[in-house]
Design an enzyme around this catalytic site. Structure first.
Site, PDB file in Angstrom:
ATOM      1  CD  GLN A 104       0.355   3.773  -3.610  1.00 53.01           C
ATOM      2  OE1 GLN A 104       0.711   2.660  -3.235  1.00 53.01           O
ATOM      3  NE2 GLN A 104       0.968   4.878  -3.250  1.00 53.01           N
ATOM      4  CE1 TYR A 174       8.003   1.687  -5.187  1.00 50.54           C
ATOM      5  CE2 TYR A 174       5.756   0.970  -5.533  1.00 50.54           C
ATOM      6  CZ  TYR A 174       6.860   1.079  -4.720  1.00 50.54           C
ATOM      7  OH  TYR A 174       6.810   0.581  -3.446  1.00 50.54           O
TER       8      TYR A 174
END
Length: 416
Positions: A104, A174
């Site tokens: 990720q 994010y």
């Protein structure tokens, strides 16, 4: 156009972009809390080897930050040459158990702890970065090419480290997700305002990553469908509601037409504004407060009920939103959220989702895929108490599995 007929067997081999998977189950990215020096440890290798041996097709390593200031704190891996030898050992361990490895990749943006990282958190605008009790540095339009180059370098390092797939984090507010949000992105340049402008960074990053790694690596985006602010469901667009499903469907269509992705993993919630929307189940407010010190601890003690909302858990709880995304695109989709047994897996397949991602249920039972494959009537032992969530600040684990709490998940000292 949208014929999403999928096989009924979640344990049959499947194709994801250039990869052949042994089944349709993916261990989703759950930050492991096992990298104190921002490098791979034996503990992290054992964690992923255990999950690979438990039967998933892909184990996803979280959270591989693209840069030092892109970490939620300084104890997270960031992609640099020094990290590669450990990451190679990690991917070798996953491969040795017959699974594939995904990394990720992302930038935490305003979710980063600027004090721990000793670097300013970044945002689309000057917005609060609560972990560091500060405001973000607004990313200048002249800084975006360098940001893209950092994603490119991180992607190449991941492939050099033996990863078969990359998940690009466009969720949870994010950095990329905060650019998508009309609530957090107040820019007036080419990266703000209209949805097309707010989606520009996400699309450019995906193009950059695909250019960096070529066609032999699978790439999927973890894409928010709803930030957890305002009203979920189609037809509720407003600048006060953050990013929502209507906008997510349009962005997913753009991502599909751009042609750089092999799949999308729909997600929801915001680490800045509403973390529990992703998880559903009980909100372990006291346990969360105990995981912090100082001002953050006091803030969580006082504001826990506001920040850590409680949502009733049901199996496949993100399906109502993800169904809208399924109607919008033909790309393979990975259903996340409450995949705990063969019933929810078959439901996902029947609804046209090609893959399923599992998180908390695997923390409780890493070998759950093998258990379910051998006995389709078995049930996950996860109670959705969410006491695993605060453990990400030490070593991510299921406190019931380790015997730290009782089977109900609610010892007297941390009752939420």
């Amino acid at each position: 156009m949208h014929n999403h007929a999928a096989p009924a067997d979640p344990f049959a081999a499947a194709t994801l972009g250039p990869l052949t998977l042994r089944n349709r189950l993916i261990k989703c990215a759950t930050f492991e809390g096992m990298t104190p020096d921002a490098l791979v440890t034996d503990e992290l290798i054992d964690f992923h080897r255990t999950h690979a041996a438990g039967g998933v097709a892909i184990s996803t390593v979280a959270y591989c930050a693209i840069s030092p200031e892109g970490r939620t704190d300084r104890h997270q891996i960031w992609m640099r040459p020094e990290a590669v030898p450990g990451l190679r050992r990690l991917t070798d361990a996953i491969h040795s158990e017959g699974a594939l490895a995904a990394a990720q990749l992302g930038h935490a943006g305003a979710v980063a702890n600027s004090v721990s990282n000793r670097a300013k958190a970044l945002g689309p605008s000057r917005i609060p970065a609560p972990m560091g009790m500060s405001l973000t540095h607004k990313v200048g339009i002249d800084e975006i090419p360098a940001l893209r180059a950092t994603f490119s370098d991180a992607a190449k390092l991941a492939v050099d480290s033996g990863f078969d797939a990359l998940e690009i984090h466009c969720g949870h507010n994010y950095l990329i997700s905060s650019f998508l949000s009309p609530l957090l992105n107040r820019r007036r340049d080419a990266y703000g305002g209209s949805l097309a402008n707010r989606a520009r960074l996400a699309r450019e990053v995906l193009e950059t990553v695909r250019e960096a790694v070529g066609p032999d690596v699978a790439i999927w985006a973890k894409l928010n469908m709803f930030d957890g602010v305002g009203t979920p469901g189609p037809g509720h667009s407003s600048s006060l509601s953050g990013f929502n499903i209507d906008e997510a469907c349009q962005v997913a269509q753009w991502m599909e037409s751009d042609g750089f992705l092999d799949a999308i993993e729909p997600t929801a919630g915001s680490s800045l504004l509403n973390p529990m929307y992703l998880f559903h189940g009980q909100a372990p407010r006291k346990a969360f407060a105990q995981a912090f010190h100082g001002v953050m601890k006091l803030g969580l003690q006082a504001g826990g009920p506001v920040f850590l909302k409680q949502y009733r858990y049901t199996d496949a709880y993100l399906l109502p939103l993800a169904r809208e995304l399924r109607k919008a695109v033909d790309l393979p989709l990975i259903l996340l959220g409450g995949i705990t047994g063969v019933d929810s897996m078959k439901l996902a397949l029947a609804e046209g989702f090609q893959f399923m991602a599992m998180g908390r249920a695997l923390l409780r039972e890493p070998d759950l895929p093998l258990i379910l494959q051998n006995d389709p009537t078995a049930h996950s032992q996860c109670t959705h108490c969410n006491l695993c969530m605060p453990t990400i600040y030490s070593t991510t684990r299921c406190p019931i599995r380790t015997g730290e709490v009782t089977g109900s998940g609610w010892p007297a000292n941390v009752a939420g």
